[in-house]
Design a protein around this motif. Sequence first.
Motif, mmCIF file in Angstrom:
data_model
loop_
_atom_site.group_PDB
_atom_site.id
_atom_site.type_symbol
_atom_site.label_atom_id
_atom_site.label_comp_id
_atom_site.label_asym_id
_atom_site.label_seq_id
_atom_site.Cartn_x
_atom_site.Cartn_y
_atom_site.Cartn_z
ATOM 1 N N MET A 54 53.013 20.204 31.639
ATOM 2 C CA MET A 54 53.152 21.573 32.147
ATOM 3 C C MET A 54 52.334 21.760 33.424
ATOM 4 S SD MET A 54 55.339 22.712 30.121
ATOM 5 C CE MET A 54 55.374 24.427 30.514
ATOM 6 N N THR A 55 51.142 21.181 33.475
ATOM 7 C CA THR A 55 50.307 21.270 34.677
ATOM 8 C C THR A 55 50.981 20.558 35.846
ATOM 9 O OG1 THR A 55 48.319 21.413 33.312
ATOM 10 C CG2 THR A 55 48.021 20.749 35.614
ATOM 11 N N ALA A 56 51.581 19.394 35.590
ATOM 12 C CA ALA A 56 52.283 18.655 36.645
ATOM 13 C C ALA A 56 53.491 19.445 37.149
ATOM 14 C CB ALA A 56 52.715 17.289 36.127
ATOM 15 N N ILE A 57 54.224 20.076 36.246
ATOM 16 C CA ILE A 57 55.385 20.879 36.643
ATOM 17 C C ILE A 57 54.937 22.062 37.490
ATOM 18 C CG2 ILE A 57 57.186 22.432 35.786
ATOM 19 C CD1 ILE A 57 57.533 20.442 33.440
ATOM 20 N N ALA A 58 53.834 22.703 37.096
ATOM 21 C CA ALA A 58 53.312 23.831 37.874
ATOM 22 C C ALA A 58 52.930 23.384 39.284
ATOM 23 C CB ALA A 58 52.115 24.459 37.159
ATOM 24 N N GLY A 59 52.320 22.215 39.400
ATOM 25 C CA GLY A 59 51.977 21.681 40.720
ATOM 26 C C GLY A 59 53.213 21.405 41.558
ATOM 27 N N VAL A 110 62.978 25.499 33.400
ATOM 28 C CA VAL A 110 63.234 25.693 31.973
ATOM 29 C C VAL A 110 62.770 24.434 31.259
ATOM 30 C CG1 VAL A 110 64.974 26.056 30.193
ATOM 31 C CG2 VAL A 110 65.207 27.181 32.419
ATOM 32 N N ILE A 111 61.926 24.621 30.238
ATOM 33 C CA ILE A 111 61.439 23.507 29.430
ATOM 34 C C ILE A 111 61.901 23.763 28.008
ATOM 35 C CG2 ILE A 111 59.445 22.186 28.636
ATOM 36 C CD1 ILE A 111 58.874 24.407 31.519
ATOM 37 N N ARG A 112 62.542 22.760 27.404
ATOM 38 C CA ARG A 112 63.087 22.930 26.062
ATOM 39 C C ARG A 112 62.583 21.818 25.163
ATOM 40 N NH1 ARG A 112 69.089 23.327 26.426
ATOM 41 N NH2 ARG A 112 68.802 21.237 27.197
ATOM 42 N N ARG A 113 62.176 22.221 23.982
ATOM 43 C CA ARG A 113 61.803 21.279 22.926
ATOM 44 C C ARG A 113 62.510 21.733 21.667
ATOM 45 N NH1 ARG A 113 56.083 20.228 19.877
ATOM 46 N NH2 ARG A 113 56.819 18.456 18.662
ATOM 47 N N GLY A 114 63.486 20.968 21.240
ATOM 48 C CA GLY A 114 64.286 21.374 20.089
ATOM 49 C C GLY A 114 65.020 22.672 20.396
ATOM 50 N N GLU A 115 64.837 23.660 19.555
ATOM 51 C CA GLU A 115 65.494 24.955 19.740
ATOM 52 C C GLU A 115 64.668 25.923 20.577
ATOM 53 O OE1 GLU A 115 68.625 25.644 18.649
ATOM 54 O OE2 GLU A 115 68.642 23.516 18.094
ATOM 55 N N VAL A 116 63.434 25.535 20.919
ATOM 56 C CA VAL A 116 62.545 26.419 21.673
ATOM 57 C C VAL A 116 62.702 26.147 23.161
ATOM 58 C CG1 VAL A 116 60.146 27.106 22.072
ATOM 59 C CG2 VAL A 116 60.899 26.474 19.767
ATOM 60 N N GLU A 117 62.891 27.215 23.919
ATOM 61 C CA GLU A 117 63.060 27.096 25.353
ATOM 62 C C GLU A 117 62.161 28.119 26.036
ATOM 63 O OE1 GLU A 117 67.107 26.210 27.057
ATOM 64 O OE2 GLU A 117 66.841 28.268 27.783
ATOM 65 N N VAL A 118 61.425 27.684 27.030
ATOM 66 C CA VAL A 118 60.587 28.589 27.809
ATOM 67 C C VAL A 118 60.937 28.420 29.282
ATOM 68 C CG1 VAL A 118 58.672 28.609 26.150
ATOM 69 C CG2 VAL A 118 58.661 26.967 28.012
ATOM 70 N N VAL A 119 60.762 29.506 30.026
ATOM 71 C CA VAL A 119 60.990 29.470 31.461
ATOM 72 C C VAL A 119 59.637 29.626 32.138
ATOM 73 C CG1 VAL A 119 62.152 30.536 33.422
ATOM 74 C CG2 VAL A 119 63.281 30.475 31.190
ATOM 75 N N LEU A 120 59.266 28.649 32.932
ATOM 76 C CA LEU A 120 58.013 28.696 33.676
ATOM 77 C C LEU A 120 58.307 29.355 35.022
ATOM 78 C CD1 LEU A 120 55.039 27.830 33.490
ATOM 79 C CD2 LEU A 120 55.669 25.725 34.651
ATOM 80 N N THR A 121 57.894 30.623 35.131
ATOM 81 C CA THR A 121 58.130 31.373 36.367
ATOM 82 C C THR A 121 56.849 31.542 37.165
ATOM 83 O OG1 THR A 121 57.804 33.469 35.217
ATOM 84 C CG2 THR A 121 60.066 32.658 35.400
ATOM 85 N N GLY A 122 55.737 31.184 36.568
ATOM 86 C CA GLY A 122 54.452 31.237 37.243
ATOM 87 C C GLY A 122 53.744 29.916 37.071
ATOM 88 N N ALA A 123 52.710 29.716 37.849
ATOM 89 C CA ALA A 123 52.010 28.436 37.796
ATOM 90 C C ALA A 123 50.523 28.626 37.540
ATOM 91 C CB ALA A 123 52.239 27.660 39.081
ATOM 92 N N THR A 124 50.157 29.782 36.980
ATOM 93 C CA THR A 124 48.744 30.004 36.688
ATOM 94 C C THR A 124 48.355 29.278 35.401
ATOM 95 O OG1 THR A 124 49.093 31.981 35.335
ATOM 96 C CG2 THR A 124 48.895 32.299 37.738
ATOM 97 N N GLU A 125 47.071 29.165 35.183
ATOM 98 C CA GLU A 125 46.585 28.547 33.956
ATOM 99 C C GLU A 125 47.085 29.311 32.732
ATOM 100 O OE1 GLU A 125 42.226 27.748 32.139
ATOM 101 O OE2 GLU A 125 42.521 27.112 34.218
ATOM 102 N N ALA A 126 47.126 30.642 32.817
ATOM 103 C CA ALA A 126 47.619 31.460 31.703
ATOM 104 C C ALA A 126 49.103 31.201 31.442
ATOM 105 C CB ALA A 126 47.383 32.940 31.990
ATOM 106 N N ASP A 127 49.905 31.071 32.520
ATOM 107 C CA ASP A 127 51.335 30.770 32.365
ATOM 108 C C ASP A 127 51.531 29.431 31.663
ATOM 109 O OD1 ASP A 127 52.103 33.085 33.830
ATOM 110 O OD2 ASP A 127 51.917 31.984 35.721
ATOM 111 N N ILE A 128 50.773 28.437 32.084
ATOM 112 C CA ILE A 128 50.872 27.103 31.493
ATOM 113 C C ILE A 128 50.468 27.145 30.020
ATOM 114 C CG2 ILE A 128 49.937 24.751 31.561
ATOM 115 C CD1 ILE A 128 49.648 25.242 34.650
#
Length: 120
Positions: free
Chosen positions: A66-71, A88-106
């Motif tokens: 996640m840190t590498a993707i944010a970079g 968009v990062i998906r693991r199994g049925e869970v999908e999240v959209v990384l729209t920010g690159a802050t530590e809190a977002d990660i």
Amino acid sequence: MLVQVRVVGDGGAEVAALQRWLAMDPDVRGGTVTSYAEDDTTGAMGTTLDVVNIVLSNGIALGGLMTAIAGWRRSRAPMSGPGGPDIVIRRGEVEVVLTGATEADIGRAVRALEEPGDPA
């Protein structure tokens, strides 16, 4: 754990750039960037490969990914607008959209993708 990564609105070039970025990142190299695949959630047919499949060993590797993707997102900002493209990062049925690159977002993304009992 298998994680799939997709660049929102990409025609294939951006996901290829992301795959190269991840292959060079020392925190992600411990995981295996396995292949491109067609995103089966979009319902689109065609030959464009728009998902990178990544095999990770544990939650720590997920955090590094996640840190590498944010970079990578930040590096694309001059071409894609503020913050870079959404991922968009998906693991199994869970999908999240990384729209920010802050530590809190990660952190939020990692917590959403981790399963109970994953080693941290």
